[in-house]
Write an enzyme that holds these catalytic residues in place. Structure first.
Site, PDB file in Angstrom:
ATOM      1  CB  SER A  32      -0.802  -0.398   0.834  1.00 19.12           C
ATOM      2  OG  SER A  32       0.131   0.000   2.713  1.00 19.12           O
ATOM      3  N   GLY A  69      -1.831  -4.809   0.734  1.00 18.80           N
ATOM      4  CA  GLY A  69      -2.628  -5.681   1.574  1.00 18.80           C
ATOM      5  C   GLY A  69      -1.369  -6.979   1.194  1.00 18.80           C
ATOM      6  CG  ASN A  98       0.526  -6.011   4.535  1.00 18.33           C
ATOM      7  OD1 ASN A  98      -0.027  -5.432   5.479  1.00 18.33           O
ATOM      8  ND2 ASN A  98       1.116  -5.335   3.538  1.00 18.33           N
ATOM      9  CG  ASP A 179      -3.549   5.223   7.536  1.00 16.87           C
ATOM     10  OD1 ASP A 179      -2.942   5.897   8.092  1.00 16.87           O
ATOM     11  OD2 ASP A 179      -4.517   4.457   6.634  1.00 16.87           O
ATOM     12  CG  HIS A 182      -1.029   4.015   4.064  1.00 17.46           C
ATOM     13  ND1 HIS A 182      -1.593   3.762   5.297  1.00 17.46           N
ATOM     14  CD2 HIS A 182      -0.048   3.198   4.030  1.00 17.46           C
ATOM     15  CE1 HIS A 182      -2.217   2.238   4.931  1.00 17.46           C
ATOM     16  NE2 HIS A 182      -1.264   1.386   4.533  1.00 17.46           N
TER      17      HIS A 182
END
Length: 210
Positions: A32, A69, A98, A179, A182
């Site tokens: 991502s 992801g 991930n 979040d 990012h």
């Protein structure tokens, strides 16, 4: 780079910035962080790289095969067809975070990355390896081992290596999305500024050999 334990929904994103007359290609294999998560594609660092290269290296086209992801296993499974299709001269490899979120063994992450590097080298592509960091709540020993695995791989294969692409970004709330994971639109140029000094010598190495 800081992550939540919840997994991101995987969304397959492939963007090719190509010039039909181009003789050279750069393939970006990432998660991502390289897929412009929650942003317009043109605002992501890979698109900004494409714009910059259009001025300094107009003969190079950029293919962004990053997936939100994505794990190293997923990247490994997609990699051979992408090499065959695009025949890149360079590969930016930005995967692994991930894997850690899912608790995969570090030996598996290492093996997958090394297989991709070997496949890239077999295809005569140079590799820029980008490392990742995970939060300390995964345990000091594990987080240090995860961070160091990239350096060990880079040394083993004598790769260009960027330890952390979010240097100067990850802890700056003005440059991060809400979040906390990012970079936002303002942070993307800083990410590119971190990446480009490691990529530029590779691009010129081939250019000089032509």
């Amino acid at each position: 780079m800081f992550f939540k334990r919840q997994l991101l929904l995987c969304s397959f994103i492939i963007i090719a910035f190509s010039n039909p007359a181009s003789a050279s290609r750069l393939l970006v294999m990432g998660d991502s962080l390289s897929a412009a998560y929650n942003l317009r594609q043109q605002d992501g660092w890979v698109s900004l790289l494409k714009n910059q290269l259009s001025q300094s290296h107009p003969d190079i086209s950029v293919v962004n095969a990053s997936v939100s992801g994505e794990t190293t296993q997923g990247g490994l499974s997609r990699f051979p067809p992408l090499l065959l299709e695009h025949k890149p001269q360079w590969v930016i490899l930005e995967l692994g975070a991930n894997d850690a979120l899912r608790g995969y063994p570090l030996s598996q992450t290492t093996s997958n990355l090394e297989k991709m590097i070997e496949q890239a080298h077999q295809a005569d592509a140079q590799v820029l390896l980008i490392g990742n960091q995970i939060p300390q709540n995964y345990g000091k020993r594990y987080t240090e081992m995860f961070f160091n695995l990239y350096k060990k791989i880079a040394e083993k294969y004598k790769l260009a290596y960027l330890p952390f692409m979010l240097q100067g970004v990850a802890l700056n709330k003005d440059l991060m999305q809400s979040d906390g994971l990012h970079p936002n639109k303002k942070g993307q140029p800083v990410v590119l500024k971190n990446v480009f000094p490691y990529l530029y010598p590779l691009l010129n190495r081939i250019k000089e050999n032509k």
